[in-house]
Design a protein around this motif. Structure first.
Motif, PDB file in Angstrom:
ATOM      1  N   LEU A 153       5.905   3.593   0.285  1.00 42.71           N
ATOM      2  CA  LEU A 153       6.135   4.938   0.787  1.00 42.71           C
ATOM      3  C   LEU A 153       6.945   4.924   2.070  1.00 42.71           C
ATOM      4  O   LEU A 153       7.890   5.707   2.239  1.00 42.71           O
ATOM      5  N   LEU A 154       6.608   4.027   2.979  1.00 43.83           N
ATOM      6  CA  LEU A 154       7.338   3.960   4.245  1.00 43.83           C
ATOM      7  C   LEU A 154       8.759   3.460   4.044  1.00 43.83           C
ATOM      8  O   LEU A 154       9.696   3.937   4.705  1.00 43.83           O
ATOM      9  N   LEU A 155       8.942   2.498   3.143  1.00 44.47           N
ATOM     10  CA  LEU A 155      10.287   1.948   2.922  1.00 44.47           C
ATOM     11  C   LEU A 155      11.221   2.967   2.275  1.00 44.47           C
ATOM     12  O   LEU A 155      12.446   2.915   2.476  1.00 44.47           O
ATOM     13  N   THR A 156      10.671   3.885   1.500  1.00 43.65           N
ATOM     14  CA  THR A 156      11.512   4.904   0.870  1.00 43.65           C
ATOM     15  C   THR A 156      11.865   6.054   1.818  1.00 43.65           C
ATOM     16  O   THR A 156      12.847   6.757   1.581  1.00 43.65           O
ATOM     17  N   GLY A 213      -4.834  -4.369   1.100  1.00 39.53           N
ATOM     18  CA  GLY A 213      -4.522  -3.477  -0.012  1.00 39.53           C
ATOM     19  C   GLY A 213      -3.948  -2.152   0.448  1.00 39.53           C
ATOM     20  O   GLY A 213      -2.989  -1.634  -0.141  1.00 39.53           O
ATOM     21  N   ALA A 214      -4.516  -1.571   1.526  1.00 40.11           N
ATOM     22  CA  ALA A 214      -3.986  -0.315   2.061  1.00 40.11           C
ATOM     23  C   ALA A 214      -2.566  -0.496   2.585  1.00 40.11           C
ATOM     24  O   ALA A 214      -1.705   0.381   2.421  1.00 40.11           O
ATOM     25  N   THR A 215      -2.299  -1.657   3.190  1.00 36.55           N
ATOM     26  CA  THR A 215      -0.956  -1.929   3.690  1.00 36.55           C
ATOM     27  C   THR A 215       0.050  -2.032   2.546  1.00 36.55           C
ATOM     28  O   THR A 215       1.169  -1.497   2.627  1.00 36.55           O
ATOM     29  N   LEU A 216      -0.330  -2.726   1.473  1.00 35.11           N
ATOM     30  CA  LEU A 216       0.579  -2.854   0.326  1.00 35.11           C
ATOM     31  C   LEU A 216       0.837  -1.509  -0.343  1.00 35.11           C
ATOM     32  O   LEU A 216       1.936  -1.254  -0.846  1.00 35.11           O
ATOM     33  N   PHE A 267       8.269  -1.624   8.689  1.00 33.70           N
ATOM     34  CA  PHE A 267       7.505  -2.853   8.919  1.00 33.70           C
ATOM     35  C   PHE A 267       6.759  -2.799  10.249  1.00 33.70           C
ATOM     36  O   PHE A 267       5.672  -3.372  10.378  1.00 33.70           O
ATOM     37  N   ALA A 268       7.336  -2.128  11.248  1.00 38.36           N
ATOM     38  CA  ALA A 268       6.635  -1.981  12.528  1.00 38.36           C
ATOM     39  C   ALA A 268       5.356  -1.164  12.355  1.00 38.36           C
ATOM     40  O   ALA A 268       4.300  -1.512  12.889  1.00 38.36           O
ATOM     41  N   VAL A 269       5.448  -0.075  11.601  1.00 38.66           N
ATOM     42  CA  VAL A 269       4.260   0.755  11.358  1.00 38.66           C
ATOM     43  C   VAL A 269       3.218  -0.020  10.561  1.00 38.66           C
ATOM     44  O   VAL A 269       2.013   0.020  10.863  1.00 38.66           O
ATOM     45  N   ILE A 270       3.670  -0.735   9.536  1.00 41.35           N
ATOM     46  CA  ILE A 270       2.735  -1.507   8.712  1.00 41.35           C
ATOM     47  C   ILE A 270       2.035  -2.583   9.545  1.00 41.35           C
ATOM     48  O   ILE A 270       0.820  -2.784   9.455  1.00 41.35           O
TER      49      ILE A 270
END
Length: 372
Positions: free
Chosen positions: A171-174, A163-166, A182-185
Motif C-alpha cells: 500500500l505504501l509503495l503504491t 506480518g503487519a509490515t508486509l 521504507f522509512a515509514v515501514i
C-alpha cells in the motif's frame, strides 16, 4: 532395576523396509534388524536410531544395570491408528518385562510426539534424540523453528509486527516514493519491537489496576504524579517557546536550539521529578515500614542532576553570546566560572543528601537495636 530402551518408529519405516512385525525385542534381534534396514535403505536415519538404542543399552549393561532394548512402530495408515498400535505394543512390553523406567530413542519430531503416550504407561527417564551429523544444521534449525512457533509470546512479538509490515508495504509503495515508504515501514516495525521489548504492553495492561489500588489505598503519590506530569508539560512547552530561530543551518544551529530548550526546561522538569519523589517519600513516611535510604537520596540527586545539566547548557549558550553573563555579588561570571559554580553546587547538594540519608539510616538502626 530394569530399564526399557525403546526405539520409536511412528511411521513404521523399520517394519516396512525390514519386513518384520514389531515389537522387536532383544540385543541380537535389534542388531540383526539394523543390518536388514541398512541394506534396504542405507540413507534411512532409522539405522542411526537403532544403533543409538543398542549403544544406550550397552552403556547401561556396562554400569551393571539390567536393560531391555526394543523397537516399536505404529502399524497403521492413520496417525491415530498408528499411535494406538504403538501404545498396544508398549503395553505388551510392560506386561511381559515389567520395566521400572524407560529411555526413549527417537530420530524426528514426529516420533517425539508419541512420548506422552509412552509416558502415560511407563516412567520415562530420558528422551534421546538422534540427529544425523550430515543433516545437523538443518535438523537443529527445524527444531528451533518448531519451538519458536510453539511459543505464543514470541509469535506475537515477531510474527505479528512482521506480518503487519508486509501487508502495509504494498500500500505504501503504491502511494508514496520508495524512500518514504521504507522509512515509514522501518519506523512502524521499530516501534512495534520497542513496544514489546520494553514491556510497554504489560505496563499499560497493569496501569488501570495500579491506579485503582493507589486510589483505594489513599496514596499521596497518585496526586503528585499527576502534578509532575503537568509540570513536565509546562517545562516542555516553555522550553519549546525559548528556542529562537537562528540564521544558518547545520549541526551548530541544532545544538544551540537543543541547549536553549534544555536550559529553560530543566528547572520545570526537575521540579516535576521532585514533586513525584516527594509524593513517594510521603507514602513511605505514612507507611509502617519506615523510609528506605533510596527515597531519601532521590530528591537531592534530582536537584544535583538538574544543577549540573543546566550548568552545561548555560555554558554553551553563554559561549555563543545567547545568554548574558551571570552576576554573583556584583561579580560578573565567565562561562567557565558559571559552569564550575553549577557543578560544585550539584556535588554539594548530592553530598548533603547522602549524609542526611546515612544519618537517618543510622538513627533507625539504633532505634531498632534499642527496641530489641
Amino acid at each position: 532395576m530394569s530399564t526399557l530402551v525403546l526405539c520409536v518408529d511412528r511411521s513404521n519405516d523399520i517394519g516396512r523396509k525390514a519386513g518384520l512385525p514389531t515389537p522387536v525385542v532383544g540385543w541380537e534381534a535389534v542388531r540383526s534388524l539394523v543390518t536388514d534396514v541398512g541394506l534396504a535403505d542405507p540413507e534411512d536415519s532409522n539405522v542411526n536410531c537403532l544403533l543409538e538404542a543398542l549403544r544406550v543399552s550397552r552403556d547401561l549393561r556396562d554400569e551393571k544395570e539390567d536393560s531391555i532394548v526394543a523397537v516399536v512402530s505404529g502399524v497403521n495408515d492413520t496417525l491415530v491408528g498408528a499411535d494406538r498400535s504403538l501404545a498396544a505394543q508398549v503395553d505388551a512390553l510392560v506386561d511381559e518385562y515389567d520395566p521400572e523406567s524407560a529411555i526413549v530413542v527417537v530420530d524426528s519430531a514426529s516420533d517425539e510426539r508419541v512420548v506422552p503416550v509412552i509416558e502415560s504407561r511407563l516412567r520415562i527417564d530420558s528422551v534421546d534424540r538422534v540427529v544425523v551429523r550430515q543433516a545437523h544444521d538443518i535438523e537443529s534449525t527445524y527444531y528451533l523453528l518448531k519451538q519458536f512457533l510453539a511459543d505464543e509470546e514470541l509469535r506475537s512479538t515477531i510474527l505479528v509486527p512482521l506480518g503487519a509490515t508486509l501487508l502495509l508495504m504494498p500500500l505504501l509503495l503504491t502511494r508514496f516514493e520508495p524512500q518514504l515508504a521504507f522509512a515509514v515501514i522501518g519506523s512502524v516495525l521499530g516501534a512495534a519491537l520497542l513496544y514489546k521489548g520494553l514491556a510497554i504492553d504489560q505496563l499499560l495492561a497493569e496501569s488501570p489496576e495500579r491506579i485503582r489500588d493507589a486510589l483505594y489505598s489513599g496514596q499521596v503519590s497518585i496526586v503528585t504524579y499527576v502534578v509532575a506530569a503537568g509540570l513536565t508539560l509546562v517545562g516542555a512547552f516553555l522550553g519549546a517557546l525559548s528556542v529562537t530561530p537562528l540564521t544558518g543551518s547545520g549541526t551548530s544551529a541544532t545544538l544551540i536550539s537543543t541547549m536553549q530548550f534544555i536550559y529553560h526546561a530543566v528547572p520545570w522538569l526537575a521540579l516535576a521529578a521532585l514533586t513525584a519523589s516527594a509524593g513517594r517519600l510521603l507514602d513511605e513516611l505514612i507507611g509502617t515500614d519506615g523510609v528506605s535510604r533510596q527515597y531519601l537520596n532521590l530528591p537531592f540527586g534530582i536537584v544535583a542532576l538538574g544543577l549540573v545539566v543546566r550548568g552545561f547548557a548555560g555554558w554553551f549558550l553563554q559561549r555563543e553570546g545567547i545568554l548574558s553573563d551571570a552576576v554573583l555579588f556584583s561579580w560578573a561570571l565567565s562561562a567557565r566560572q558559571r559552569l564550575a559554580l553549577f557543578i560544585v553546587g550539584g556535588i554539594v547538594v548530592s553530598v548533603i543528601g547522602v549524609r542526611i540519608a546515612a544519618t537517618m539510616s543510622e538513627n533507625e538502626t539504633l532505634e531498632e537495636a534499642v527496641e530489641q
